[in-house]
Design a protein around this motif. Structure first.
Motif, PDB file in Angstrom:
ATOM      1  N   GLN A  38       0.825  -1.206   0.000  1.00 46.30           N
ATOM      2  CA  GLN A  38       0.000   0.000   0.000  1.00 46.30           C
ATOM      3  C   GLN A  38       0.865   1.265   0.000  1.00 46.30           C
ATOM      4  N   TYR A  39       1.986   1.231   0.705  1.00 45.18           N
ATOM      5  CA  TYR A  39       2.888   2.381   0.761  1.00 45.18           C
ATOM      6  C   TYR A  39       3.616   2.575  -0.565  1.00 45.18           C
ATOM      7  N   GLY A  40       4.026   1.488  -1.190  1.00 41.35           N
ATOM      8  CA  GLY A  40       4.738   1.546  -2.463  1.00 41.35           C
ATOM      9  C   GLY A  40       5.930   0.617  -2.450  1.00 41.35           C
ATOM     10  N   THR A  41       5.900  -0.403  -3.291  1.00 39.09           N
ATOM     11  CA  THR A  41       6.970  -1.397  -3.294  1.00 39.09           C
ATOM     12  C   THR A  41       8.313  -0.790  -3.690  1.00 39.09           C
ATOM     13  N   ASP A  42       8.300   0.346  -4.375  1.00 36.81           N
ATOM     14  CA  ASP A  42       9.548   1.018  -4.731  1.00 36.81           C
ATOM     15  C   ASP A  42      10.132   1.794  -3.544  1.00 36.81           C
ATOM     16  N   LYS A  43       9.350   1.939  -2.473  1.00 40.30           N
ATOM     17  CA  LYS A  43       9.786   2.718  -1.309  1.00 40.30           C
ATOM     18  C   LYS A  43       9.977   1.868  -0.058  1.00 40.30           C
ATOM     19  N   GLY A  44       9.859   0.531  -0.196  1.00 41.00           N
ATOM     20  CA  GLY A  44       9.976  -0.278   1.002  1.00 41.00           C
ATOM     21  C   GLY A  44      10.218  -1.743   0.737  1.00 41.00           C
ATOM     22  N   LYS A  45      10.506  -2.439   1.822  1.00 39.48           N
ATOM     23  CA  LYS A  45      10.738  -3.881   1.792  1.00 39.48           C
ATOM     24  C   LYS A  45      10.001  -4.516   2.965  1.00 39.48           C
ATOM     25  N   GLY A  46       9.465  -5.695   2.725  1.00 41.59           N
ATOM     26  CA  GLY A  46       8.854  -6.485   3.778  1.00 41.59           C
ATOM     27  C   GLY A  46       9.691  -7.718   4.030  1.00 41.59           C
TER      28      GLY A  46
END
Length: 175
Positions: A38-46
């Motif tokens: 939801q935040y943006g896969t280009d801006k984070g990692k899970g």
């Protein structure tokens, strides 16, 4: 929790956390990775220790992350700190990968609410039906316990707020 109620509750948690997320995001114990998507896969990692569908990085131990010092601006542990047996070490590792001034965001149920909730939701609770509870996991953590874990890892509390009809808590701390 792939039933309608479970999806709605995950969305509620995500929507409560998102306004506090800034910069590059690391979601520890990401599960299906809803927050990062939801935040943006280009801006984070899970990252998670279990290979949930949608997880970006599967590790053996979230206290040993494959990321550089100060690589992230926000780290989150959403409804998962109680499922991490070595939670104090994981919070120290989150501190390491956060940039100066970075935020640590946690959501957590208290033990009593968690135990009753998981009992009622058992048939739809993936932690119990798919993954299973492991040694060292607990049924929630008291607010005092969460604050103590955060401050012991070096964080400074900056915000605490109840949500989900007062049954859940959001904790925001800074590095």
């Amino acid at each position: 929790m792939n039933d309608a109620l479970g999806r709605r509750l995950r969305k509620w948690r995500t929507n409560t956390v998102l306004p506090h997320v800034t910069g590059r995001l690391l979601d520890i114990g990401c599960g299906h990775n809803d927050l990062v998507r939801q935040y943006g896969t280009d801006k984070g990692k899970g990252v998670d220790v279990y290979p949930w569908d949608g997880c970006d990085v599967v590790v053996e131990d979230t206290a040993k992350l494959p990321f550089a010092d100060g690589e992230f601006n926000t780290a989150t542990i959403i409804a998962a700190l109680n499922h991490i047996p070595n939670r104090a070490d994981v919070l120290k590792e989150a501190y390491r990968v956060l940039a100066p001034g970075g935020k640590m965001i946690i959501t957590m149920l208290s033990p009593g609410v968690s135990k009753v909730w998981h009992l009622l939701r058992r048939p739809w609770d993936e932690d119990q039906t798919e993954r299973g509870m492991k040694e060292g996991e607990v049924w929630g953590i008291t607010p005092k316990g969460v604050r103590e874990l955060l401050t012991s890892a070096g964080f400074r509390m900056s915000r605490e707020k109840r949500f989900m009809l007062g049954m859940n808590r959001l904790f925001v701390a800074t590095k």
